[in-house]
Design a protein around this motif. Structure first.
Motif, PDB file in Angstrom:
ATOM      1  N   SER A  35       0.834  -1.213   0.000  1.00  0.00           N
ATOM      2  CA  SER A  35       0.000   0.000   0.000  1.00  0.00           C
ATOM      3  C   SER A  35       0.863   1.254   0.000  1.00  0.00           C
ATOM      4  CB  SER A  35      -0.963   0.000   1.188  1.00  0.00           C
ATOM      5  OG  SER A  35      -0.278   0.143   2.406  1.00  0.00           O
ATOM      6  N   SER A  36       1.997   1.221   0.683  1.00  0.00           N
ATOM      7  CA  SER A  36       2.894   2.376   0.691  1.00  0.00           C
ATOM      8  C   SER A  36       3.565   2.570  -0.665  1.00  0.00           C
ATOM      9  CB  SER A  36       3.949   2.218   1.780  1.00  0.00           C
ATOM     10  OG  SER A  36       3.328   2.193   3.036  1.00  0.00           O
ATOM     11  N   ILE A  37       3.972   1.473  -1.288  1.00  0.00           N
ATOM     12  CA  ILE A  37       4.572   1.569  -2.616  1.00  0.00           C
ATOM     13  C   ILE A  37       3.550   2.100  -3.620  1.00  0.00           C
ATOM     14  CG2 ILE A  37       5.448   0.177  -4.538  1.00  0.00           C
ATOM     15  CD1 ILE A  37       6.965  -1.432  -2.397  1.00  0.00           C
ATOM     16  N   ASP A  38       2.300   1.678  -3.497  1.00  0.00           N
ATOM     17  CA  ASP A  38       1.248   2.192  -4.373  1.00  0.00           C
ATOM     18  C   ASP A  38       1.078   3.699  -4.197  1.00  0.00           C
ATOM     19  OD1 ASP A  38       0.867  -0.377  -5.308  1.00  0.00           O
ATOM     20  OD2 ASP A  38      -0.914  -0.746  -4.063  1.00  0.00           O
ATOM     21  N   GLU A  39       1.139   4.170  -2.951  1.00  0.00           N
ATOM     22  CA  GLU A  39       1.032   5.615  -2.698  1.00  0.00           C
ATOM     23  C   GLU A  39       2.226   6.371  -3.297  1.00  0.00           C
ATOM     24  OE1 GLU A  39      -1.373   7.524  -1.478  1.00  0.00           O
ATOM     25  OE2 GLU A  39      -2.608   5.716  -1.371  1.00  0.00           O
ATOM     26  N   ILE A  40       3.413   5.815  -3.145  1.00  0.00           N
ATOM     27  CA  ILE A  40       4.603   6.452  -3.727  1.00  0.00           C
ATOM     28  C   ILE A  40       4.502   6.469  -5.248  1.00  0.00           C
ATOM     29  CG2 ILE A  40       7.098   6.171  -4.098  1.00  0.00           C
ATOM     30  CD1 ILE A  40       7.269   5.272  -1.176  1.00  0.00           C
ATOM     31  N   GLN A  41       4.011   5.376  -5.813  1.00  0.00           N
ATOM     32  CA  GLN A  41       3.848   5.310  -7.265  1.00  0.00           C
ATOM     33  C   GLN A  41       2.836   6.351  -7.742  1.00  0.00           C
ATOM     34  OE1 GLN A  41       3.241   1.351  -8.648  1.00  0.00           O
ATOM     35  NE2 GLN A  41       3.131   1.944 -10.786  1.00  0.00           N
ATOM     36  N   ASN A  42       1.735   6.531  -7.019  1.00  0.00           N
ATOM     37  CA  ASN A  42       0.754   7.561  -7.371  1.00  0.00           C
ATOM     38  C   ASN A  42       1.373   8.950  -7.310  1.00  0.00           C
ATOM     39  OD1 ASN A  42      -1.238   5.649  -7.766  1.00  0.00           O
ATOM     40  ND2 ASN A  42      -2.057   5.844  -5.690  1.00  0.00           N
ATOM     41  N   TRP A  43       2.173   9.213  -6.269  1.00  0.00           N
ATOM     42  CA  TRP A  43       2.838  10.500  -6.128  1.00  0.00           C
ATOM     43  C   TRP A  43       3.814  10.724  -7.285  1.00  0.00           C
ATOM     44  CZ3 TRP A  43       7.875  12.163  -5.497  1.00  0.00           C
ATOM     45  CH2 TRP A  43       8.037  13.474  -5.063  1.00  0.00           C
ATOM     46  N   CYS A  44       4.581   9.683  -7.613  1.00  0.00           N
ATOM     47  CA  CYS A  44       5.531   9.784  -8.726  1.00  0.00           C
ATOM     48  C   CYS A  44       4.814  10.035 -10.046  1.00  0.00           C
ATOM     49  CB  CYS A  44       6.384   8.524  -8.830  1.00  0.00           C
ATOM     50  SG  CYS A  44       7.600   8.361  -7.516  1.00  0.00           S
ATOM     51  N   ASN A  45       3.705   9.354 -10.273  1.00  0.00           N
ATOM     52  CA  ASN A  45       2.939   9.558 -11.502  1.00  0.00           C
ATOM     53  C   ASN A  45       2.421  10.988 -11.595  1.00  0.00           C
ATOM     54  OD1 ASN A  45       3.368   6.911 -12.269  1.00  0.00           O
ATOM     55  ND2 ASN A  45       1.390   6.190 -11.509  1.00  0.00           N
ATOM     56  N   ALA A  46       1.970  11.540 -10.470  1.00  0.00           N
ATOM     57  CA  ALA A  46       1.466  12.915 -10.462  1.00  0.00           C
ATOM     58  C   ALA A  46       2.568  13.916 -10.807  1.00  0.00           C
ATOM     59  CB  ALA A  46       0.854  13.242  -9.104  1.00  0.00           C
ATOM     60  N   TRP A  47       3.806  13.628 -10.409  1.00  0.00           N
ATOM     61  CA  TRP A  47       4.930  14.517 -10.665  1.00  0.00           C
ATOM     62  C   TRP A  47       5.762  14.086 -11.881  1.00  0.00           C
ATOM     63  CZ3 TRP A  47       5.587  19.166  -8.567  1.00  0.00           C
ATOM     64  CH2 TRP A  47       4.825  19.472  -7.439  1.00  0.00           C
ATOM     65  N   LYS A  48       5.227  13.110 -12.636  1.00  0.00           N
ATOM     66  CA  LYS A  48       5.878  12.623 -13.860  1.00  0.00           C
ATOM     67  C   LYS A  48       7.277  12.066 -13.591  1.00  0.00           C
ATOM     68  CE  LYS A  48       2.858  14.907 -16.883  1.00  0.00           C
ATOM     69  NZ  LYS A  48       1.668  14.569 -16.250  1.00  0.00           N
ATOM     70  N   ILE A  49       7.402  11.315 -12.495  1.00  0.00           N
ATOM     71  CA  ILE A  49       8.651  10.651 -12.127  1.00  0.00           C
ATOM     72  C   ILE A  49       8.437   9.151 -12.333  1.00  0.00           C
ATOM     73  CG2 ILE A  49      10.241  10.155 -10.230  1.00  0.00           C
ATOM     74  CD1 ILE A  49       9.360  12.842  -8.991  1.00  0.00           C
ATOM     75  N   THR A  50       9.441   8.479 -12.873  1.00  0.00           N
ATOM     76  CA  THR A  50       9.333   7.050 -13.149  1.00  0.00           C
ATOM     77  C   THR A  50      10.100   6.242 -12.107  1.00  0.00           C
ATOM     78  OG1 THR A  50       9.223   7.522 -15.517  1.00  0.00           O
ATOM     79  CG2 THR A  50       9.705   5.268 -14.886  1.00  0.00           C
ATOM     80  N   ILE A  51       9.453   5.210 -11.573  1.00  0.00           N
ATOM     81  CA  ILE A  51      10.116   4.267 -10.677  1.00  0.00           C
ATOM     82  C   ILE A  51      10.783   3.206 -11.533  1.00  0.00           C
ATOM     83  CG2 ILE A  51       9.742   2.497  -8.909  1.00  0.00           C
ATOM     84  CD1 ILE A  51       7.385   4.139  -7.910  1.00  0.00           C
ATOM     85  N   GLN A  52      12.003   2.836 -11.199  1.00  0.00           N
ATOM     86  CA  GLN A  52      12.731   1.805 -11.930  1.00  0.00           C
ATOM     87  C   GLN A  52      12.564   0.464 -11.217  1.00  0.00           C
ATOM     88  OE1 GLN A  52      14.354   2.140 -14.825  1.00  0.00           O
ATOM     89  NE2 GLN A  52      13.712   4.265 -14.893  1.00  0.00           N
ATOM     90  N   PRO A  53      11.691  -0.425 -11.714  1.00  0.00           N
ATOM     91  CA  PRO A  53      11.518  -1.728 -11.059  1.00  0.00           C
ATOM     92  C   PRO A  53      12.816  -2.534 -10.994  1.00  0.00           C
ATOM     93  CG  PRO A  53       9.758  -1.358 -12.638  1.00  0.00           C
ATOM     94  CD  PRO A  53      10.760  -0.262 -12.821  1.00  0.00           C
ATOM     95  N   SER A  54      13.719  -2.338 -11.958  1.00  0.00           N
ATOM     96  CA  SER A  54      14.981  -3.084 -11.949  1.00  0.00           C
ATOM     97  C   SER A  54      15.894  -2.647 -10.805  1.00  0.00           C
ATOM     98  CB  SER A  54      15.708  -2.921 -13.279  1.00  0.00           C
ATOM     99  OG  SER A  54      16.040  -1.560 -13.497  1.00  0.00           O
TER     100      SER A  54
END
Length: 103
Positions: A35-54
């Motif tokens: 749930s925390s990673i999902d929140e961080i991912q939502n925040w990153c998407n809003a600011w156009k930042i990409t998380i690197q799964p690798s």
């Protein structure tokens, strides 16, 4: 980032982010982290930042280093399932799953 689960701690430094939590069950721990990673991912998407799964590495520490768990601590980000690793580096320090500092 203020909506991260209340039982999750986090550390931010430049482009490195770390989340850590404790729990008495793997299921509860997985739910909190996911749930925390999902929140961080939502925040990153809003600011156009990409998380690197690798570059995402879950590391599980246990009080019982020889105990085998039925459910692995797998998390998902950007639609990719991330399996746990046995050691990981954060800010130049290498942590291993037994915390014996041999890596």
């Amino acid at each position: 980032m203020n909506s991260i689960h209340q039982h999750i701690e986090h550390g931010l430094f430049a482009d490195d982010t770390a989340l850590w939590a404790s729990s008495n069950t793997i299921t509860n721990l997985k739910n909190r982290l996911q749930s925390s990673i999902d929140e961080i991912q939502n925040w990153c998407n809003a600011w156009k930042i990409t998380i690197q799964p690798s570059k995402t590495e879950p590391l599980h520490f246990s009080l019982h280093p020889r105990k085998k768990y039925n459910n692995e601590l797998e998390i998902e980000t950007e639609g990719v399932t991330i399996k746990p690793v046995f050691s990981s580096s954060y800010l130049g320090i290498i942590f291993d799953h037994k915390l014996n500092w041999r890596s």
